[in-house]
Structures are given as C-alpha cells and as structure tokens.
Design a protein around this motif. Structure first.
Motif, PDB file in Angstrom:
ATOM      1  N   ARG A 158      -1.337  20.088  -9.584  1.00 51.17           N
ATOM      2  CA  ARG A 158      -0.331  20.895 -10.272  1.00 51.17           C
ATOM      3  C   ARG A 158       1.074  20.359 -10.010  1.00 51.17           C
ATOM      4  N   GLU A 159       1.336  19.948  -8.755  1.00 54.07           N
ATOM      5  CA  GLU A 159       2.646  19.386  -8.419  1.00 54.07           C
ATOM      6  C   GLU A 159       2.885  18.088  -9.189  1.00 54.07           C
ATOM      7  N   GLU A 160       1.835  17.268  -9.280  1.00 57.85           N
ATOM      8  CA  GLU A 160       1.966  16.010 -10.017  1.00 57.85           C
ATOM      9  C   GLU A 160       2.223  16.275 -11.492  1.00 57.85           C
ATOM     10  N   ALA A 161       1.520  17.241 -12.069  1.00 57.26           N
ATOM     11  CA  ALA A 161       1.715  17.566 -13.486  1.00 57.26           C
ATOM     12  C   ALA A 161       3.140  18.048 -13.744  1.00 57.26           C
ATOM     13  N   ALA A 162       3.684  18.847 -12.808  1.00 56.21           N
ATOM     14  CA  ALA A 162       5.054  19.331 -12.974  1.00 56.21           C
ATOM     15  C   ALA A 162       6.049  18.175 -12.917  1.00 56.21           C
ATOM     16  N   LYS A 163       5.819  17.244 -11.996  1.00 59.02           N
ATOM     17  CA  LYS A 163       6.711  16.087 -11.887  1.00 59.02           C
ATOM     18  C   LYS A 163       6.585  15.182 -13.115  1.00 59.02           C
ATOM     19  N   VAL A 164       5.372  15.054 -13.655  1.00 55.28           N
ATOM     20  CA  VAL A 164       5.183  14.262 -14.866  1.00 55.28           C
ATOM     21  C   VAL A 164       5.976  14.869 -16.023  1.00 55.28           C
ATOM     22  N   ALA A 165       5.945  16.200 -16.128  1.00 60.05           N
ATOM     23  CA  ALA A 165       6.695  16.876 -17.192  1.00 60.05           C
ATOM     24  C   ALA A 165       8.198  16.624 -17.038  1.00 60.05           C
ATOM     25  N   GLU A 166       8.697  16.659 -15.799  1.00 61.39           N
ATOM     26  CA  GLU A 166      10.118  16.380 -15.550  1.00 61.39           C
ATOM     27  C   GLU A 166      10.455  14.938 -15.916  1.00 61.39           C
ATOM     28  N   LEU A 167       9.547  14.021 -15.578  1.00 58.76           N
ATOM     29  CA  LEU A 167       9.777  12.611 -15.900  1.00 58.76           C
ATOM     30  C   LEU A 167       9.787  12.401 -17.411  1.00 58.76           C
ATOM     31  N   LYS A 168       8.888  13.071 -18.125  1.00 58.48           N
ATOM     32  CA  LYS A 168       8.876  12.965 -19.585  1.00 58.48           C
ATOM     33  C   LYS A 168      10.210  13.399 -20.174  1.00 58.48           C
ATOM     34  N   ASP A 169      10.726  14.519 -19.675  1.00 59.42           N
ATOM     35  CA  ASP A 169      12.012  15.021 -20.182  1.00 59.42           C
ATOM     36  C   ASP A 169      13.123  14.006 -19.931  1.00 59.42           C
ATOM     37  N   LEU A 170      13.124  13.412 -18.732  1.00 61.80           N
ATOM     38  CA  LEU A 170      14.163  12.437 -18.409  1.00 61.80           C
ATOM     39  C   LEU A 170      14.038  11.203 -19.295  1.00 61.80           C
ATOM     40  N   VAL A 171      12.807  10.731 -19.510  1.00 66.27           N
ATOM     41  CA  VAL A 171      12.596   9.559 -20.366  1.00 66.27           C
ATOM     42  C   VAL A 171      13.125   9.821 -21.771  1.00 66.27           C
ATOM     43  N   GLU A 172      12.901  11.033 -22.274  1.00 66.17           N
ATOM     44  CA  GLU A 172      13.384  11.364 -23.610  1.00 66.17           C
ATOM     45  C   GLU A 172      14.904  11.471 -23.655  1.00 66.17           C
ATOM     46  N   ARG A 173      15.530  11.819 -22.538  1.00 60.23           N
ATOM     47  CA  ARG A 173      16.993  11.826 -22.468  1.00 60.23           C
ATOM     48  C   ARG A 173      17.540  10.406 -22.441  1.00 60.23           C
ATOM     49  N   ILE A 174      16.835   9.521 -21.731  1.00 58.88           N
ATOM     50  CA  ILE A 174      17.313   8.140 -21.594  1.00 58.88           C
ATOM     51  C   ILE A 174      17.134   7.358 -22.886  1.00 58.88           C
ATOM     52  N   ARG A 175      16.049   7.628 -23.622  1.00 55.98           N
ATOM     53  CA  ARG A 175      15.681   6.787 -24.770  1.00 55.98           C
ATOM     54  C   ARG A 175      16.823   6.617 -25.780  1.00 55.98           C
ATOM     55  N   PRO A 176      17.439   7.703 -26.297  1.00 56.25           N
ATOM     56  CA  PRO A 176      18.508   7.486 -27.282  1.00 56.25           C
ATOM     57  C   PRO A 176      19.735   6.792 -26.685  1.00 56.25           C
ATOM     58  N   LEU A 177      20.018   7.068 -25.416  1.00 56.51           N
ATOM     59  CA  LEU A 177      21.140   6.392 -24.768  1.00 56.51           C
ATOM     60  C   LEU A 177      20.868   4.900 -24.665  1.00 56.51           C
ATOM     61  N   ARG A 178      19.635   4.557 -24.331  1.00 59.17           N
ATOM     62  CA  ARG A 178      19.261   3.146 -24.220  1.00 59.17           C
ATOM     63  C   ARG A 178      19.393   2.455 -25.569  1.00 59.17           C
ATOM     64  N   HIS A 179      18.886   3.094 -26.628  1.00 59.55           N
ATOM     65  CA  HIS A 179      18.938   2.479 -27.958  1.00 59.55           C
ATOM     66  C   HIS A 179      20.381   2.243 -28.378  1.00 59.55           C
TER      67      HIS A 179
END
Length: 566
Positions: free
Chosen positions: A355-376
């Motif tokens: 459960r802890e890993e799944a929560a951290k994965v969800a946080e990482l997904k959100d961060l990746v989606e924040r970074i993606r448009p900035l990177r582009h």
C-alpha cells in the motif's frame, strides 16, 4: 575566475606559474609539448586521480595550487548559508577568493587544502562544477551518449527542485521495495524450512529444558556420588572396626590384645603404662564406632536419584539430536518462535508495504505529469536557441535541432520519457541522432554551441581542449568568432593549434619541451610583442606563408579591437 596556477614537480614540469586574466587565455605549442597536461594538473586539483609515478623523479611530492576569484560564494552540499562564506577569503576589494592546493606524495596518496584547511578529496569534486566548465574531445564522446543527452536536456528546464524531488521519490520507492523484497525472500526461505523448524520446536517443547538445568542436575549428580562414596567409606570403616562374619574386627582384636597384655603386666610392671594406653585406645575405638554408625548427610539431596538420571538422559539426547549445547538450544527455541511468528504476521507487513509503494507510485505519477509539459516547453526553446548558436558557427540557416521524446519506464506502472537530440545540419536531411551524421568538426562546434546556451555557474571558467579539432576553412573563422564572443562573458582557457583562434587571445602562453643536462622539462612562457608574432608565424606554417598569415591576423585583430573601442 582562475587567476593563478602553480604546478611543481609533476611529470615533466619542475616549476611552472601561470597568471590568467579575463577573457580568452590561449595555450599553444607543438604536439607533445605538454599543453593538455596543464589541464590535467588542473583536473587533479579538482578531484581527478593521478598515479604516483607522475611525481617528478627525485622529488618526494608534487603539488598543484590555484587561486580563484569568485563572483559569488560557493555553496556545497550540506553547507548552510553561513558556512558558504567560510570557503572564501573576503580579503580583496574585487570579491571573494579561494585558494586550492593538492599535494601528490611519492607514495601515491594525496592531500587537499582549501584556504589552508585540510579537506577530503570529495570536497574538490563538489567544487569542480562551480569552478570550471570543461569541453574536450572526451566531451564529444559523452555528447553521443543518450543518457548524457537526456540529463543535458532536463537541465534546460531550470527546475532542479522538481528533478531532486523525483530522485527522492525514486529513492523512497526503492527503499520500500527493498524492504518488501527482503521480507518476501525471508518468507520464502522460512516456508521451505517450516517443517524442520516445527519438528525442532516439538523436540524442544517435549523436553522443555530450562536455562542452566543440565549444569544444576550435573551438580546434584556429583553431590549424590560424593554422598555414596562417603557412605561406602563409613561402611568400610565400621566393617574394619567390628568385623564381618568369621573375620575379627579391629575392636575385638584390640580387646583381645588388651586382655593378653594385662596378664603380661602382672609379671612385668614395665608393661603397665602400655596396658593403660591400649585400654584408652579401646575406649576411643568404641566411641568412634558409635560415631561411624551415623555418617553426615549433604543438604538438598534429591529424594529419587533416578529422576535426576532420567532428566539428564533426556537433555543429553536432545543435545545430541540437535547438535547444540543447552544454551544454543534455548537460543534456537527463541529463534524458531520468532521465525514462526514472522511467518504468521509477515503477510500483514507485505500488504502494508504494498500500500505504501502504491501511494508513492501515485505521487510519482503526479510529479511526472507536472514535469512533462515543462520538459517539452524547455526542450523546444532550448532547441531553437541551439539552432541560433549553430547558425553563428557556420551551419546552414536551415539547420534544425529537434528534441526526440521517447517513452521510458521510470517505475513499474509509471511511464516517463527520455530525451535525445536529433539534428539536421543540412537542408533536405531528415533529423537523425548525432552519432549517425556528426563529424568530429561538427561535434566540436556543437559542443561550443552548447556552452553558449547552457546555464553555467557564475564562477565557472570555460576550458576548451582542442575544440577546434576537425575544423578548417571559413568554418574556422565562425568558430573563432563564437569563442571570442563567449570569452567576452566568461573566462576561457583554450588549447588550440590554429593561429586564426590564437590571434584573438587576451593572453597567450607558449608551452615548449626542452632537454637540459639529459633531463626533459616542460616550460610555459607568456607571449607578447615579437615573441607572440613568432608563435603565430610558427602556427601558420612558418616561412613567408606563416609571416603573411600572422600579419594579416594581427591586423584584423587590431581592427576589431579599434572598432570595439569606438
């Protein structure tokens, strides 16, 4: 800015001092004279390794020392704002100063001091990126690596905080996964051992040993044996005293002897004292006999020695089966209980970590989606700026640089992207990776273009080691101009074989190799006037051709400087 560099007893350099200034500082000389080794010495000062055989023969150590003037304080990992100024000496009106010295001992060990204070070698490596920006043929090879291109393009976002947060999240996920995998591996191993563990537990529980029980029982057995030995001694003494069956005891023999001696004393008065002594012995033996009938008994004697023997046998059998001492068996019992208990509760721990890993994965997904448009957005802007730099370096006005975004699995269930650089240097060409179409000269110019657009530390000195390799003709003039433009904003140390570049230097140093008394030395001479002219002639091929080229270059440089002053 690097103001001063002192190299002593390093390879062919006995003692060399170089005073650098702002703008372009050029190092020239014949191939093999030792130009690149001066940069290698600077690299050693900032954390690179050198072997002990680099210490000049006959010296016990070599050292490299440099003085940097800083536009702003250096900040190292772990430093707070107050500590940042401790590495700089605020003794000049122009700003901060930093003095680095690194000694290489003949034993191979090295020692680093920063403003006179000893520091670990890692300290210099942490300073490196803030003090120099290094571009060389080795940099060309790095530029061809997809991982380097990916990291390079991500730097253009200017959001190191997001990249650091992503790294922290990945480290946190790795830690949680490592814990879960460790528990699962331990569980799998214990499941295979469970039958053995339960059998051992049953064997131990059946005997139910207590701490120190075998030693206590052995002590009781020893007491019983001592009591039995004492009883046998008393029985033997009584038998000797009173006799048994037809055998006469000592008491009867003494009595018989007393009566016989008493009769003899009637006729011999001298025996009277002996009669009295034997009479006293007889009485004492009779008293002894009464005492021997009640031997002393040891305390805490067991009622049934057979129970002691039976218990000792059980413990001995258990120790033999398990091949352990009693303390080891008791430790094994606790260990088995812990392992079986672990098997009973580990499923809950695994689910918690999942459960802890799944929560951290969800946080990482959100961060990746924040970074993606900035990177582009940043990569596209960076590509346009890079195209502008490349056009100024002699490439076609239609040169194109394209960031290529490729899917990348960042974590199980988290899809990110990596970026590689595609380019089309000529019209009509499809954009391709650098390693497929870039020549050595093109890569040299590409590196220079990157240096012009990448953000750099305020204190960084740009170092170019033969960045002009593979370049010639009109393109060389474009390269020289861009180097001069960059030197107007940053201090530069440049190794070159081209007079077209060397003529633009603010300071020019000639590196030569000489032999004196059968020993070889590398020397460095700052050039001005006629000496500078002679070096440009040499670089231009010598003779009339070199003379003409040198005078033309000097004239153009004088004209540029005059135009700049106006």
């Amino acid at each position: 800015m690097l103001e001063y560099l002192h190299i002593s007893n390093l390879a062919l350099i006995e003692d060399m001092e170089l005073e650098f200034g702002p703008g372009m500082n050029v190092l020239t000389g014949e191939t093999g004279a030792g130009k690149s080794f001066i940069l290698k010495a600077l690299g050693f000062l900032l954390g690179d390794r050198l072997k002990a055989d680099m210490v000049r023969p006959g010296a016990d150590r070599a050292h490299v020392e440099a003085l940097f003037s800083l536009k702003e304080p250096l900040v190292l990992p772990g430093d707070d704002e107050a500590d940042a100024d401790k590495d700089a000496d605020e003794s000049t009106d122009d700003g901060l100063q930093l003095v680095l010295r690194r000694d290489l001992l003949a034993s191979g060990r090295s020692r680093l001091t920063v403003n006179g204070s000893l520091k670990p070698q890692s300290y210099a490596r942490e300073l490196r990126e803030q003090l120099i920006s290094y571009t060389s043929q080795h940099g060309q090879q790095k530029l061809l690596q997809p991982a380097y291109q990916d990291a390079l393009m991500e730097q253009t976002m200017g959001r190191q905080d997001l990249l650091d947060e992503r790294a922290r999240m990945l480290a946190g996920l790795e830690e949680v996964r490592s814990k879960r995998l460790a528990i699962e591996a331990k569980r799998a191993k214990l499941i295979e051992m469970r039958d053995l563990l339960e059998m051992q537990q049953q064997e131990i529980d059946k005997v139910n040993p207590k701490p120190g029980e075998d030693e206590e029982l052995e002590e009781i057995r020893l007491k019983v044996r001592r009591q039995e030995e004492a009883n046998r001694d008393y029985d033997t003494a009584l038998t000797m005293l009173y006799g048994s069956g037809r055998d006469m005891g000592l008491l009867d023999a003494v009595g018989e002897f007393y009566r016989h001696l008493e009769n003899m004393a009637r006729h011999d008065e001298q025996l009277q004292s002996s009669v009295e002594a034997v009479s006293a012995l007889n009485q004492e033996l009779q008293q002894l006999g009464a005492s021997l009938r009640h031997p002393p008994q040891l305390e805490d004697m067991p009622d049934d020695i057979e129970n002691v023997e039976r218990r000792l046998y059980e413990l001995s059998t258990l120790k033999r089966k398990l091949r352990r001492t009693l303390p080891q068996i008791l430790n094994l019992k606790a260990e088995i209980e812990e392992k079986i208990s672990f098997l009973d509760v580990c499923e809950l721990d695994i689910r918690t970590l999942q459960r802890e890993e799944a929560a951290k994965v969800a946080e990482l997904k959100d961060l990746v989606e924040r970074i993606r448009p900035l990177r582009h957005a940043s990569c596209e802007a960076f590509a346009r700026a890079l195209e502008g730099e490349l056009k100024g370096l002699g490439f076609s006005d239609q040169v194109r640089v394209l960031p290529d975004f490729c899917p990348k699995k960042l974590w199980e269930g988290v899809e990110d992207e990596s970026v590689r650089i595609l380019w089309a240097p000529n019209p009509g060409q499809p954009a391709q990776p650098l390693d497929r179409i870039a020549s050595g000269g093109e890569l040299s110019r590409f590196l220079l273009a990157l240096a012009g657009v990448l953000p750099s530390a305020a204190n960084a000195t740009f170092i170019f080691d033969e960045v002009d390799s593979g370049v010639g003709g009109v393109t060389l003039n474009h390269l020289a101009q861009r180097l001069e433009d960059l030197a107007a904003r940053h201090q530069m140390l440049l190794i070159t074989h081209w007079p077209q570049i060397a003529a633009r230097a603010d300071r020019h140093f000639q590196i030569v190799k000489v032999v004196r008394e059968a020993r070889t030395y590398t020397l460095c001479t700052p050039l001005q006037g006629d000496e500078l002219h002679a070096e440009l002639v040499r670089m231009g091929g010598g003779g009339d051709q070199g003379e003409a080229l040198a005078r033309a270059l000097e004239g153009r440089q004088a004209a540029r400087q005059a135009a700049g002053q106006n």
